[in-house]
Write a protein that holds these residues in place. Structure first.
Motif, short mmCIF file in Angstrom:
data_model
loop_
_atom_site.label_atom_id
_atom_site.label_comp_id
_atom_site.label_asym_id
_atom_site.label_seq_id
_atom_site.Cartn_x
_atom_site.Cartn_y
_atom_site.Cartn_z
N ARG A 83 -2.31 22.23 18.99
CA ARG A 83 -2.17 21.21 17.95
C ARG A 83 -2.39 21.80 16.57
NH1 ARG A 83 -4.05 17.17 14.81
NH2 ARG A 83 -3.38 15.03 15.25
N LEU A 84 -3.36 22.70 16.45
CA LEU A 84 -3.69 23.28 15.16
C LEU A 84 -2.58 24.18 14.62
CD1 LEU A 84 -7.45 24.10 15.79
CD2 LEU A 84 -6.56 22.52 14.05
N THR A 85 -1.71 24.67 15.49
CA THR A 85 -0.58 25.46 15.01
C THR A 85 0.40 24.59 14.23
OG1 THR A 85 0.71 25.15 17.05
CG2 THR A 85 -0.77 27.05 16.96
N GLN A 86 0.38 23.28 14.48
CA GLN A 86 1.25 22.35 13.75
C GLN A 86 0.52 21.64 12.63
OE1 GLN A 86 3.98 19.81 16.10
NE2 GLN A 86 2.92 20.61 17.88
N ALA A 87 -0.70 21.22 12.90
CA ALA A 87 -1.48 20.46 11.93
C ALA A 87 -2.80 21.18 11.71
CB ALA A 87 -1.72 19.04 12.42
N GLY A 88 -2.86 21.99 10.65
CA GLY A 88 -4.03 22.83 10.43
C GLY A 88 -4.76 22.52 9.14
N ALA A 89 -4.76 21.26 8.75
CA ALA A 89 -5.51 20.88 7.56
C ALA A 89 -7.01 20.91 7.87
CB ALA A 89 -5.10 19.47 7.11
N VAL B 157 -5.59 31.40 16.01
CA VAL B 157 -4.77 30.42 15.28
C VAL B 157 -5.05 30.56 13.78
CG1 VAL B 157 -4.34 27.97 14.89
CG2 VAL B 157 -4.69 28.82 17.22
N TRP B 158 -6.30 30.73 13.43
CA TRP B 158 -6.67 30.88 12.03
C TRP B 158 -6.04 32.15 11.43
CZ3 TRP B 158 -9.61 34.55 9.29
CH2 TRP B 158 -10.00 34.18 7.99
N VAL B 159 -6.08 33.23 12.20
CA VAL B 159 -5.47 34.48 11.73
C VAL B 159 -3.97 34.30 11.53
CG1 VAL B 159 -4.98 36.89 12.32
CG2 VAL B 159 -7.24 35.94 12.78
N ASP B 160 -3.31 33.58 12.43
CA ASP B 160 -1.88 33.30 12.26
C ASP B 160 -1.62 32.55 10.95
OD1 ASP B 160 -0.77 34.53 14.46
OD2 ASP B 160 -0.95 32.76 15.74
N GLN B 161 -2.49 31.61 10.65
CA GLN B 161 -2.33 30.85 9.41
C GLN B 161 -2.50 31.76 8.19
OE1 GLN B 161 -5.11 27.58 9.73
NE2 GLN B 161 -3.78 26.39 11.07
N GLN B 162 -3.47 32.66 8.26
CA GLN B 162 -3.66 33.59 7.15
C GLN B 162 -2.47 34.52 7.00
OE1 GLN B 162 -6.39 32.64 5.42
NE2 GLN B 162 -6.48 31.25 7.17
N SER B 163 -1.89 34.92 8.14
CA SER B 163 -0.73 35.79 8.09
C SER B 163 0.46 35.10 7.42
CB SER B 163 -0.33 36.21 9.52
OG SER B 163 -1.36 36.97 10.13
N ARG B 164 0.63 33.81 7.71
CA ARG B 164 1.73 33.07 7.09
C ARG B 164 1.50 32.93 5.58
NH1 ARG B 164 1.40 29.99 11.92
NH2 ARG B 164 0.19 28.32 10.91
N LYS B 165 0.24 32.75 5.20
CA LYS B 165 -0.05 32.65 3.77
C LYS B 165 0.28 33.97 3.05
CE LYS B 165 -3.79 29.25 4.25
NZ LYS B 165 -5.26 29.03 4.12
N VAL B 166 -0.05 35.08 3.71
CA VAL B 166 0.24 36.39 3.12
C VAL B 166 1.75 36.61 3.02
CG1 VAL B 166 0.08 38.88 3.51
CG2 VAL B 166 -1.93 37.42 3.89
N ALA B 167 2.46 36.19 4.09
CA ALA B 167 3.92 36.37 4.11
C ALA B 167 4.57 35.52 3.03
CB ALA B 167 4.47 35.99 5.48
N LEU C 183 -5.18 41.84 9.47
CA LEU C 183 -4.78 40.73 10.33
C LEU C 183 -4.10 41.19 11.63
CD1 LEU C 183 -3.52 38.26 7.59
CD2 LEU C 183 -5.79 38.39 8.66
N PRO C 184 -3.20 42.18 11.61
CA PRO C 184 -2.63 42.66 12.89
C PRO C 184 -3.69 43.24 13.81
CG PRO C 184 -1.27 43.36 11.04
CD PRO C 184 -2.53 42.83 10.45
N GLY C 185 -4.61 44.02 13.25
CA GLY C 185 -5.69 44.57 14.05
C GLY C 185 -6.57 43.47 14.62
N ALA C 186 -6.76 42.43 13.84
CA ALA C 186 -7.57 41.30 14.29
C ALA C 186 -6.95 40.65 15.51
CB ALA C 186 -7.70 40.28 13.17
#
Length: 413
Positions: free
Chosen positions: A215-221, A403-413, A380-383
């Protein structure tokens, strides 16, 4: 019924009636070795007038025209039933819709390709009026005809819930989610919420965690993170170190929202021996107004941990030296945990890698915290690579951090 809102939208029930009006050739056709199938001129005229009124949403005129119909043949009965269904739909009269469908099924004109879907619709309408036995019977019939969509599974789940049988409902929801994932489509949040509630009631904490992460992958507020972590923290059997890392994740998301959040986090850190972290979280809570200086529990805690925090920090260099000379990785793990609690993540990474190299440690726990430390250090990849190595009870917590790391990766991208 909230997660069934999309089930009954735009159903093409009366397309055959509209087609008969638009195509006069269908009103009279010859069938080999059989009688002529015909609609009378008067019947056809009333159908056309009724259809025009329905299209303009003139319910009064449509009702009068439909009441004037006097079907004499099977095809006329079929068209009349379709019009009555559309009229009932415009009126919002579910019971009348269900009766019209029954009349439609009594004719021999219903196209075989439409029958499976319409049997499902009949099941939905029976469900809507509270006739659950007929709803199940119609769904069973629809399935034998080849209709077994995700909407049917969700409807069966809702029927079971209405009958206060959550154990029967849960497999239907699980199947629906599995099919949705297999289709490559995201799982609607309402479905996830229902599945989470069922898993929670069943005490299936593994599935609760998996569903919340999905669920957090879609709604991560922030609110979503707090809800997920708070509910997961109530799961039975989560030890204090796992709880602590979940509070750390909540803080990382800016999702600390109450006095209870800060107090529970600080108390867990203090009990684990991370006095500087406990001091830091109390001060953070006071800064944002969630804790006050006069709040008894945290005021007493702050007073107790402040001198201990100073000693904790001062002792780290000697502990790191001892860990380097030790034969096992246990000392390095402890030093890594201390650096981690202080937010000194590069130093924590060094110690965790040393602990894994020396061995003799809970690799699942070390990899989980190594992954977080790498993420907080910017790798982030190492994480993600380290988090994927977490095992046992730590796999679930590592999954939340992933999931949190994925969100940070999207922010960086």
């Amino acid at each position: 019924m909230r997660f069934l809102t999309c089930v009954f939208a735009g159903l093409p029930i009366v397309s055959a009636a509209a087609l008969l009006v638009a195509t006069p050739a269908l009103a009279k056709k010859k069938v080999a070795a059989g009688p002529v199938i015909a609609m009378s001129d008067a019947f056809r005229a009333n159908v056309a007038a009724a259809q025009a009124a329905l299209q303009s949403r003139d319910v009064a005129t449509a009702s009068a025209r439909i009441m004037a119909l006097a079907p004499m043949s099977d095809i006329e009965n079929y068209v009349a039933a379709g019009l009555r269904f559309e009229l009932a739909a415009q009126r919002g009269d579910v019971q009348a819709q269900r009766i019209a469908l029954t009349d439609l099924f009594k004719t021999n004109e219903l196209p075989k390709k439409d029958a499976p879907r319409l049997r499902y619709v009949a099941g939905y309408l029976s469900y809507a009026v509270g006739n659950y036995d007929d709803a199940v019977a119609q769904l069973d019939y629809a399935k034998t005809l080849g209709y077994d969509g995700i909407d049917a599974l969700l409807l069966r789940a809702d029927i079971a819930l209405r009958r206060n049988k959550p154990k029967e409902a849960r497999p239907f929801v699980q199947q629906a989610l599995a099919r949705q994932r297999a289709s490559g489509q995201p799982v609607p949040l309402a479905w996830s919420d229902r599945a989470i509630s069922m898993a929670y009631q069943a005490g299936d904490w593994t599935e609760v965690g998996q569903l919340y992460r999905e669920r957090l992958t879609q709604a991560g507020a922030r609110e979503d993170w707090r809800s997920a972590i708070t509910n997961y923290l109530s799961a039975a059997g989560i030890d204090s170190q796992l709880q602590l890392d979940l509070y750390r994740l909540q803080a990382a998301n800016g999702a600390m929202a109450s006095e209870r959040d800060y107090q529970a986090y600080a108390q867990l850190a203090e009990k684990a021996g991370y006095f500087a972290e406990a001091k830091s979280i109390i001060e953070a809570g006071r800064k944002v107004g969630k804790l006050t200086a006069t709040q008894p529990a945290t005021a007493s805690l702050l007073k107790a941990v402040t001198p201990k925090a100073t000693k904790e920090i001062a002792a780290l260099p000697a502990q790191a030296k001892k860990a380097a000379a030790a034969s096992s990785g246990k000392d390095a793990q402890e030093v890594g945990d201390s650096y981690f609690s202080l937010g000194q993540f590069p130093q924590a990474v060094e110690q965790y890698r040393l602990a894994l190299a020396k061995g003799g440690v809970d690799a699942g726990r070390v990899n989980a915290r190594l992954g977080v430390a790498l993420a907080r250090s910017g790798d982030l990849p190492g994480a993600q690579a380290a988090l994927s190595q977490a095992s046992g009870n730590w796999a679930s917590v590592a999954g939340f951090w992933s999931v949190w790391v994925d969100q940070q990766s999207r922010k960086v991208a």
